[in-house]
Design an enzyme around this catalytic site. Sequence first.
Site, PDB file in Angstrom:
ATOM      1  N   ASP A 225       0.875  -1.184  -0.086  1.00  0.00           N
ATOM      2  CA  ASP A 225       0.041   0.071  -0.042  1.00  0.00           C
ATOM      3  C   ASP A 225       1.011   1.294   0.001  1.00  0.00           C
ATOM      4  OD1 ASP A 225      -2.041   1.637   0.007  1.00  0.00           O
ATOM      5  OD2 ASP A 225      -3.195   0.584   1.814  1.00  0.00           O
ATOM      6  N   GLU A 570     -16.963  10.726   4.800  1.00  0.00           N
ATOM      7  CA  GLU A 570     -16.461   9.441   5.255  1.00  0.00           C
ATOM      8  C   GLU A 570     -15.312   9.101   4.109  1.00  0.00           C
ATOM      9  OE1 GLU A 570     -19.601   6.406   4.992  1.00  0.00           O
ATOM     10  OE2 GLU A 570     -20.110   7.010   3.139  1.00  0.00           O
TER      11      GLU A 570
END
Length: 832
Positions: A225, A570
């Site tokens: 990542d 969000e």
Amino acid sequence: MTLEEKARQLGHTAPAIPRLGIPQYNWWNEGLHGVARAGIATVFPQAIGMAASWDAPLLQRVGDTVATEFRAKFVERRLPDGGSEFYRGLTVWSPNINIFRDPRWGRGQETYGEDPYLTGRLGIAYIGGLQGSDPKFLKTVATSKHFAVHSGPESNRHREDVHPTPHDLEDTYLPAFRATVTEAKVESIMCVYNAVDGVPGCANSRLMEDYLRKSWGFKGYVVSDCGAAANIYRPDSLHYTRTAVEGVALGFRAGMDLICGDYRNNMTTEPENIVAAVKAGLLPEAVVDHALRRLLEARVRLGLFDPQLPFAHITAKDYDTPEHHALSRQMAEASMVLLKNEGDLLPIKGDPRTIAVIGPNADSFDALVGNYYGTPSKPVTVLDGIRARYPKSEILYVQGTGLIGPAELPVPDAALCVDADCATPGLRAEFFKGTNLEGAPIETSVQPNARFEWRGDRETSARWTGTLVAPESGEFGFRFASENGYRVWVGDKLVVDEWGVGDAPSILSGTIMLEKGRKYPLRVEGFQRGQRSSQQLVWSTPGSGGDQAVAAAKRADLVLFVGGLSARIEGEEMKVKAPGFAGGDRTSLDLPAPQQQLLERLDATGKPVVLVLMNGSALSVNWADAHIPAIVEAWYPGGEGGHAVAGLLAGDFSPAGRLPVTFYKSADQLPPFPDYRMAGRTYRYFTGEPLYPFGHGLSYTRFRYTAPKLSSAQVSANGSVEMSVDVTNSGARDGDEVVQLYVTHPGVDGAPIRALQRFERVHLKRGETRRVGFTLDSRALSVVGVDGARRVSPGRVDLWIGGGQPATRTGLPVAAGAAARLDIVGSAILPK
């Protein structure tokens, strides 16, 4: 290659090696629900919305279409040496198959929901579409992420050390990854930011070697990542090793093959540390060679070294096509979930004379696209869709409220002037090369406002200066609606600073008291990376209340309140200053207070109200469930989403979406968010009463289940059994049904309350009956013990096949279905 050349190939920005005929290649591409960050592209519903379709074949078609658009984007901007730039390659960092274990996680919208089996089947489908079926070449490379135990909190993801129980690891967190490796043959895996059982994910040999390569036979490459390799050693992260050289060496020895940098570590991909690690004897050069071989094999299988590119029929124009738009709309329609429909308010009867469309998401681009998105060429908001579907109706649109604060509207040109005497309208604009307002401006001009329609894909920053004249006295809120960072000064006050370094800012705003008629110096700064959309200065004024919305509702025959959330509140590591939100995650599942207050005022008018929710995670809309007659869950429905919502409301199709997550009544029903134990979470282990259960969704027609049959009343531990049932559309119109098969092991330790093990979405004409059957194998009938071993044990198994779970809550329609009992004879231990 020299050692230095090899090291540079192990980062996401791999340079060309001309003497060897190796072109440069950028590995970083996002394709969660369409080609992201490469300009105009078809935007499909967000992943959680596509999961709500419960339609694996349709999702595979979407994946194939997304792969076509990636190929087209690659051809469109292919470099002279045959290589690719940022976001223009063919290695796609999707899908996200992490389990959405807790609805407070801001990135849960990227997943296929809370169930391991559903997630695995949908992941297999999307990967199949992305990678294609050509026997020699990959259409694109798909990436299952984030391996393996990762689902928030966002605020601590670079420092978190999670400790799943052996049971939960095997039962919940690993099955979808296993399925995408062993069945979909995914070519790439992305390792996580956090640590698992004390070891950073990108240095975790237990995960990357023992499970991934040895147990599951994974043959592809592992990419970190972005920034996760640096987490291994960074002092402000996991700090597992003392030095960068030690950390990078450990990552490659554990099974990592490719490093993605990030903005936190200045995009470094560590080539100097790789070289130093080899020279210090910490990293065998053979390990470097093995990683490089895997990466080059992927590029070969993409056809990037072939004189004639494979998939040559795909041209640079094969994206954002009418056919792709039609598929996006089809998927959006399939994803819609009708949560409530009291008194059959829906579908709308005839053409209402006047429709009031109200709410922060009614005309919102953000609410269409979610996160990790491309730029739809003709985005259709819900307001657009209603206007198109009801051309004879008078449509009254009032925003009424913002998502988490007052309604925000563009600052009018009339409030701005260049100089303090306001002799010249507008603002002075300066544009700079790069993202930091450095050097001399490359362009200066006087513009009507701080507005900028992004063009091209270069990095640019801008500054607007001038004077603001306050139209009234009171508190004003300011924000620069932008795809990247921004700052706003009014007078000598820095009202809001969301400069940041990430890809997706929040909707952070700031407030200041102003006096009517007074002139205030104004400065607005922003920067932009890549091709996105537009930027503009917005404000909330002292009069930004709901009175206009209530007045519109009183005039209307029907009220549509379109609210919920957006990926600006969000999402991934963001600033949100509002009750119920923290760092991109949520602390409350309630509808944000400003929306709730306005919804109650609209209901008090006595007019029929339909609530349309657009969000990427569950909302505890308890008051709405008790008072609002019809509620639709539309998710983030993509570029064609407005047409899909309007079509559902009008009855152009019968809704058949089903919830891929549990809607709880409150976050208080859940264990603490950072706790990765599954006890008390998801429909499989939650013992309370939900607001809306996993698998729930209503229809405009009815279905009946009859004549359930087992191929055998007993099955051996290594055998299989088929369960079938007649499904009849007994209602008044054609429609889809999602047939769901759940397995329960009464009284068995470690077994979930029930577990989805098979499903199929079927279309049935009015009055049609179809026999639907599923085969259950030993894995579907197995249970994971506390020791983490997966076993098939002798005893009774209860089966349920129906349009939802057999259990529901008080007041919710019971799903039609049929039950059966099966006995397992013998025992077996299954491979992990």
